[in-house]
Design a protein around this motif. Structure first.
Motif, short mmCIF file in Angstrom:
data_model
loop_
_atom_site.label_atom_id
_atom_site.label_comp_id
_atom_site.label_asym_id
_atom_site.label_seq_id
_atom_site.Cartn_x
_atom_site.Cartn_y
_atom_site.Cartn_z
N LYS A 203 11.42 67.16 46.43
CA LYS A 203 12.27 65.86 46.53
C LYS A 203 11.97 65.28 45.28
CE LYS A 203 14.02 66.44 50.43
NZ LYS A 203 15.27 66.94 50.53
N GLU A 204 10.59 65.24 44.79
CA GLU A 204 9.95 64.62 43.43
C GLU A 204 9.78 65.66 42.46
OE1 GLU A 204 10.10 61.45 42.24
OE2 GLU A 204 10.94 60.37 44.12
N LEU A 205 9.78 65.39 41.27
CA LEU A 205 9.43 66.21 40.13
C LEU A 205 8.21 65.89 39.59
CD1 LEU A 205 10.22 68.59 38.24
CD2 LEU A 205 11.16 66.84 36.74
N ASN A 206 7.31 66.85 39.49
CA ASN A 206 5.92 66.54 38.98
C ASN A 206 6.08 66.75 37.32
OD1 ASN A 206 4.46 66.24 41.21
ND2 ASN A 206 4.54 68.67 41.50
N VAL A 207 5.68 65.63 36.58
CA VAL A 207 6.08 65.84 35.14
C VAL A 207 4.58 65.70 34.31
CG1 VAL A 207 6.93 64.18 33.40
CG2 VAL A 207 8.37 64.64 35.50
N TRP A 208 4.76 66.76 33.38
CA TRP A 208 3.69 66.85 32.47
C TRP A 208 4.44 66.36 31.04
CZ3 TRP A 208 2.52 68.85 36.59
CH2 TRP A 208 1.17 69.25 37.04
N LEU A 209 3.68 65.48 30.12
CA LEU A 209 3.77 65.01 29.04
C LEU A 209 3.01 65.80 27.86
CD1 LEU A 209 5.74 63.14 27.32
CD2 LEU A 209 3.97 61.29 27.30
N HIS A 220 0.61 55.71 26.93
CA HIS A 220 1.98 55.85 27.37
C HIS A 220 1.97 56.54 28.51
CE1 HIS A 220 6.39 56.17 27.30
NE2 HIS A 220 6.19 57.46 27.19
N ALA A 221 1.53 57.88 28.64
CA ALA A 221 1.74 58.96 29.55
C ALA A 221 0.99 58.32 30.89
CB ALA A 221 1.01 60.09 29.51
N GLN A 245 -10.26 58.48 29.25
CA GLN A 245 -10.71 57.25 29.83
C GLN A 245 -9.36 56.11 29.79
OE1 GLN A 245 -14.21 56.40 28.04
NE2 GLN A 245 -15.63 57.43 29.53
N LEU A 246 -8.84 56.18 28.62
CA LEU A 246 -7.79 55.31 28.27
C LEU A 246 -6.48 55.72 29.07
CD1 LEU A 246 -7.93 55.17 24.16
CD2 LEU A 246 -8.54 53.45 26.09
N TYR A 247 -6.14 57.16 29.21
CA TYR A 247 -5.13 57.55 30.38
C TYR A 247 -5.34 57.07 31.69
CZ TYR A 247 -2.71 61.04 33.21
OH TYR A 247 -1.99 61.48 34.11
N ARG A 248 -6.70 57.31 32.25
CA ARG A 248 -6.97 56.70 33.70
C ARG A 248 -6.78 55.35 33.73
NH1 ARG A 248 -6.63 61.65 35.83
NH2 ARG A 248 -8.05 63.04 35.09
N GLN A 249 -7.23 54.44 32.78
CA GLN A 249 -7.22 53.11 32.96
C GLN A 249 -5.83 52.64 32.86
OE1 GLN A 249 -9.57 51.08 33.33
NE2 GLN A 249 -7.90 48.97 33.13
N ALA A 250 -4.75 53.29 31.88
CA ALA A 250 -3.55 52.89 32.00
C ALA A 250 -2.63 53.08 33.31
CB ALA A 250 -2.82 53.74 30.71
N ARG A 251 -3.17 54.05 33.93
CA ARG A 251 -2.66 54.63 34.96
C ARG A 251 -2.69 53.41 36.11
NH1 ARG A 251 -0.64 59.84 36.68
NH2 ARG A 251 -0.97 59.09 38.79
#
Length: 384
Positions: A203-209, A220-221, A245-251
């Motif tokens: 139903k949902e697509l798992n997306v990698w950037l 952004h990711a 770390q920046l990625y986890r914080q942005a999420r």
């Protein structure tokens, strides 16, 4: 030239003050391997060998994929490459997946990645919805904006704004995958409401950037809730700690589960207890691999009328090889391999994508696979 060759490869020329070697760096945090959570995959990417046929290259890819399917690997990553000898046996990842899917039962098929500005979003969803059905829901998609100018003969108007177009189309692909209806212009300026068929299993697509070392790209990711596929770009593993770390914080700030995002990291891989054999087998093809990548990047980045001399290329190549071999791959025996894996886990990597098709003799790669199996065994949980 818009950027130096060193910058393109993410390396710095050696100065009179040598960079610290692994021996001078802080000892990595030690873990008990069976308690560590990390997945392992294969990435097919380079295809630099000229001494074997394309059919042999596809057969090698098939054999490694079947090994991965049997031995608890999570996925294979399929690239998209065009109009350049370096990697262009991977011209269409959907076709490659359609060939491999019926021969497998467990692994997931991921792209690293679809150059989305080159394709209409409906086209991408059609191809991969078919593969999702054929695989029983084992498709994930990674996307990139593309960078190689000749690729854009497929969509010449999209080169300058390729990053913005990629971002817009990722969201369109996700909506079409869910079954939403979107409107697109057709002949004569007429608009057509479009829903894509056949409908995928998931139903949902798992997306990698696909993300370079730029911190803004990691942020952004994270904000978008995407997973990440990245490489070291000449850095060591410790350099990945901050962007992850920046990625986890942005999420977290965007309302996504910060730990749910998957960070997939490509590492060149040849596991064998005989280090002399590894050095001997890796040096020539690894240098050829780096040179092929260097040539492609230089062609894309050099301003007309400017050149990079052969002496400059050789200087950068020699430095890049030594740096990459020591810090940017899994080369050597089991114990050394586990040190690299533990470092990757410590900085926040969730999935190591082992690149084995960078020019090493296929027989040697086949001989190394039992050692790779032994290396990852304590870390993986078998499929039920």
């Amino acid at each position: 030239m818009g950027a130096t060759v060193e910058e393109l490869l993410g390396i710095k020329p050696r100065t009179s003050r040598p960079e610290p070697t692994r021996a001078h760096q802080p000892a990595p945090t030690r873990h008990t391997p069976v308690d560590q959570k990390i997945a392992f995959s294969f990435l097919f990417f380079s295809d630099v060998r000229k001494d074997v046929s394309d059919e042999q290259k596809y057969n090698f890819m098939r054999d490694v994929t079947l090994f991965a399917d049997r031995e608890g690997f999570c996925s294979i990553y399929l690239p998209e490459r065009h109009f350049y000898e370096f990697g262009s046996i991977y011209a269409n990842s959907a076709v490659m997946a359609a060939y491999l899917i019926p021969q497998t039962k467990n692994i997931r098929f991921r792209t690293a990645g679809v150059s989305l500005p080159l394709h209409h979003p409906t086209e991408v969803v059609e191809w991969w919805a078919m593969n999702d059905i054929l695989s029983g829901g084992r498709v994930d998609l990674g996307f990139g904006s593309g960078w190689n100018k000749p690729d854009f003969i497929l969509a010449p108007d999209n080169y300058e704004n390729r990053r913005e177009i990629c971002s817009e189309r990722i969201e369109q692909v996700r909506r079409l995958w869910r079954g939403e209806e979107l409107t697109y212009p057709g002949p004569g300026g007429e608009d057509f409401p479009i829903k894509v068929f056949p409908r995928p299993v998931q139903k949902e697509l798992n997306v990698w950037l696909l993300v370079a070392k730029n911190h803004d790209a990691f942020i952004h990711a994270g904000r978008q809730g995407y997973n990440i596929f990245t490489m070291l770009y000449g850095n060591n593993l410790e350099a990945m700690r901050k962007p992850i770390q920046l990625y986890r914080q942005a999420r977290k700030e965007a309302g996504h589960d910060p730990q749910a995002g998957v960070v997939s990291l490509m590492l060149h891989t040849l596991v064998h207890p005989d280090m002399d054999l590894v050095q001997r087998e890796v040096e020539e093809p690894f240098k050829a691999y780096i040179k092929s990548a260097l040539d492609a990047h230089v062609k894309a980045a050099v301003v007309p009328g400017e050149t990079v001399t052969e002496e400059e290329k050789q200087k950068i190549l020699a430095y890049a090889y030594q740096r990459y071999f020591k810090t940017s791959g899994i080369f050597g025996g089991i114990e050394h391999g586990r040190t690299i894996i533990e470092e990757a886990i410590d900085v926040g990597v969730d999935d190591i994508a082992c690149l084995v098709d960078f020019g090493v003799d296929y027989d040697v790669v086949h001989q190394s696979l039992p050692y790779l199996k032994e290396l990852i065994a304590p870390y993986i949980k078998r499929n039920p």
